[in-house]
Design an enzyme around this catalytic site. Structure first.
Site, PDB file in Angstrom:
ATOM      1  N   SER A   1       4.452   1.641   9.559  1.00 29.32           N
ATOM      2  CA  SER A   1       2.995   1.545   9.485  1.00 29.32           C
ATOM      3  C   SER A   1       2.338   1.163  10.804  1.00 29.32           C
ATOM      4  O   SER A   1       1.184   1.498  11.021  1.00 29.32           O
ATOM      5  CB  SER A   1       2.598   0.554   8.397  1.00 29.32           C
ATOM      6  OG  SER A   1       3.194  -0.702   8.616  1.00 29.32           O
TER       7      SER A   1
ATOM      8  N   HIS B   1       2.728   5.015   3.554  1.00 25.92           N
ATOM      9  CA  HIS B   1       2.004   5.935   4.439  1.00 25.92           C
ATOM     10  C   HIS B   1       2.522   7.370   4.349  1.00 25.92           C
ATOM     11  O   HIS B   1       2.107   8.222   5.131  1.00 25.92           O
ATOM     12  CB  HIS B   1       2.074   5.442   5.894  1.00 25.92           C
ATOM     13  CG  HIS B   1       1.399   4.125   6.081  1.00 25.92           C
ATOM     14  ND1 HIS B   1       0.056   4.003   6.360  1.00 25.92           N
ATOM     15  CD2 HIS B   1       1.876   2.863   5.983  1.00 25.92           C
ATOM     16  CE1 HIS B   1      -0.260   2.726   6.443  1.00 25.92           C
ATOM     17  NE2 HIS B   1       0.822   1.998   6.222  1.00 25.92           N
TER      18      HIS B   1
ATOM     19  N   LYS C   1      -3.696   4.010  -0.290  1.00 29.15           N
ATOM     20  CA  LYS C   1      -3.862   4.666   1.014  1.00 29.15           C
ATOM     21  C   LYS C   1      -4.336   6.101   0.797  1.00 29.15           C
ATOM     22  O   LYS C   1      -5.489   6.281   0.448  1.00 29.15           O
ATOM     23  CB  LYS C   1      -2.595   4.497   1.823  1.00 29.15           C
ATOM     24  CG  LYS C   1      -2.517   3.004   2.214  1.00 29.15           C
ATOM     25  CD  LYS C   1      -1.334   2.527   2.925  1.00 29.15           C
ATOM     26  CE  LYS C   1      -1.582   1.038   3.235  1.00 29.15           C
ATOM     27  NZ  LYS C   1      -0.377   0.253   3.270  1.00 29.15           N
TER      28      LYS C   1
HETATM   29  C1  PLP Z   1      -0.130  -1.175   2.852  1.00 26.44           C
HETATM   30  C2  PLP Z   1       1.326  -1.298   2.736  1.00 26.44           C
HETATM   31  C3  PLP Z   1       1.915  -1.949   1.648  1.00 26.44           C
HETATM   32  C4  PLP Z   1       1.116  -2.724   0.640  1.00 26.44           C
HETATM   33  O1  PLP Z   1       0.393  -1.892  -0.184  1.00 26.44           O
HETATM   34  P1  PLP Z   1      -0.924  -2.459  -0.903  1.00 26.44           P
HETATM   35  O2  PLP Z   1      -1.103  -1.563  -2.063  1.00 26.44           O
HETATM   36  O3  PLP Z   1      -2.014  -2.376   0.091  1.00 26.44           O
HETATM   37  O4  PLP Z   1      -0.627  -3.869  -1.311  1.00 26.44           O
HETATM   38  C5  PLP Z   1       3.286  -1.934   1.543  1.00 26.44           C
HETATM   39  N1  PLP Z   1       4.048  -1.332   2.478  1.00 26.44           N
HETATM   40  C6  PLP Z   1       3.518  -0.709   3.551  1.00 26.44           C
HETATM   41  C7  PLP Z   1       4.412  -0.047   4.549  1.00 26.44           C
HETATM   42  C8  PLP Z   1       2.142  -0.678   3.722  1.00 26.44           C
HETATM   43  O5  PLP Z   1       1.618  -0.108   4.792  1.00 26.44           O
END
Ligand code: PLP
Length: 393
Positions: free
Chosen positions: A182, A210, A241
């Site tokens: 990320s 992602h 996302k």
């Molecule tokens: C954003 C993210 C999460 C957490 O997801 P949320 O639904 O926002 O709690 C977990 N792992 C990665 C790699 C992320 O980028």
């Protein structure tokens, strides 16, 4: 008079001194490729809304209809009063996209990792985690009580060495990796990791936060893009996302999902996803499957920005603060900077030039960087504006 809480302001001072202090910026209006900070319109390169769905009227309409039918809260844990047929519809839609038996949705991706990892391993077990993994994977591994070791980023040889030394001393072993990292934007070497897992009798959990909706011919994610569909593994991801909603999921074998419904504390002891979030995610999954042109447009934008940034860096003078572009195979593009102070200054200058992007600094990452995320709904003009802003730095 001193109090037991004085250390907090002292700690904050230290954070400020290192230029590590973070604060929130209030955006107003709908999410999208242009956002409004106060009365200023800024081109948005800081969002995880890769397909531009968070502001899509179809998701909003689905969420509003769900609220009218079932209210704003789901009122209880799924195992008590909080389970609705639409939760099941969402889980089945995720399983279909992923090509797995089944799926389970959590209230967030963070909670999905926390609950799943602590259900899969315990104090007699080993967790091997890529050095650059997301915080939720590491927190989950710590909460599980398993022995936690990290391996060098994307380094299969290091992973193998650690397995050779450590594996036989533990009952179960779980390998954790983001598919798309990320804060860097590169991909994990998944086929090689799965081969090692087979050789050393390990489970693998991949974080597709992602990747989902973004990577792969059908938008199923990094597992699909890396040719690993159908192999045994635990796939988690988020609805927040590319899917423009809120919530997390785990997809996999029927037995795994049924086990998690019985053993994942962050699913059992928390309120079910709201009707609105659930309905919005279902609408988003439908769009992912029926409008591949959104993904095509996203990748067109990724390739345009990547090549223009490379052209720019190739002619940058030696004293330029823009050091190099980090390797990337995703809509996340990072340019490395000398230090955190420069990072904050450059972010502010770009904001004056009408561009909204994130800087990521230690302790989140080892080196400070400008982090840009591309959306399907960016126009060529938006990208040109970003590149012009970077040129002026
Ligand atoms: C954003 C993210 C999460 C957490 O997801 P949320 O639904 O926002 O709690 C977990 N792992 C990665 C790699 C992320 O980028």
């Amino acid at each position: 008079m001193s109090t037991a809480y004085d250390w907090i302001s002292r700690a904050l001072k230290t954070i400020h001194k290192a230029d590590w202090h973070r604060s929130v910026q209030p955006l107003v209006g709908l999410p999208g490729p242009v956002v409004h900070l106060g009365d200023r319109a800024l081109v948005n390169f800081a969002s995880n809304d890769y397909l531009g769905l968070a502001g899509d009227p179809r998701l909003a309409a689905a969420a509003i209809a769900a609220i009218r039918a079932e209210g704003t809260g789901s009122t209880g844990s799924r195992l008590l009063s909080g389970h609705r047929p639409r939760h099941r519809d969402l889980e089945q839609a995720i399983a279909t996209l992923k090509g797995t038996d089944d799926a389970i949705v959590f209230s967030s991706g963070y909670l999905a990792n926390l609950g799943t990892i602590s259900a899969l391993v315990g104090h007699r077990d080993l967790v091997l985690s890529d050095q650059y993994n997301h915080s939720s994977l590491i927190t989950g591994a710590r909460a599980s009580g398993a022995t936690l070791e990290s391996y060098a980023h994307g380094d299969v040889a290091d992973l193998r060495r650690q397995l050779e030394t450590l594996r036989s001393r533990h009952r179960r072993c779980l390998i954790l990796t983001d598919t798309v990292f990320s804060m860097d934007g590169d991909l994990c070497p998944l086929p090689e990791i799965l081969d090692l897992a087979d050789a050393f009798d390990c489970m693998v959990l991949v974080d597709e936060a992602h990747g989902t909706g973004v990577l792969g011919a059908t938008g199923a994610g990094g597992v699909e893009a890396l040719g690993c569909r159908g192999r045994s593994l635990v796939q988690m991801g988020t609805l927040s996302k590319a899917l423009g909603s809120l919530g997390g999921y785990v997809a996999g074998d029927a037995a795994l999902i049924d086990f998690l419904r019985n053993r994942a504390p962050s699913w059992i002891y928390t309120t079910g996803l709201t009707p609105a979030d659930t309905a919005a995610a279902i609408a988003a999954l439908h769009i992912v499957q029926t409008e591949p042109e959104r993904r095509d447009r996203l990748w067109h934008n990724v390739h345009t920005l990547r090549s223009q940034v490379d052209d720019l860096l190739a002619i940058a003078p030696p004293h330029s603060p823009l050091r190099r572009r980090l390797p990337s195979d995703s809509p996340i593009l990072c340019i490395e900077l000398p230090d955190a102070t420069t990072a904050v200054a450059l972010r502010d200058r770009l904001q004056q030039a009408g561009i909204f992007l994130a800087v990521v600094r230690p302790p989140t990452v080892p080196t400070s960087r400008l982090r840009m995320t591309v959306m399907a709904t960016h126009t060529d003009g938006h990208i040109a504006q970003l590149v012009q802003g970077l040129r002026e730095l």
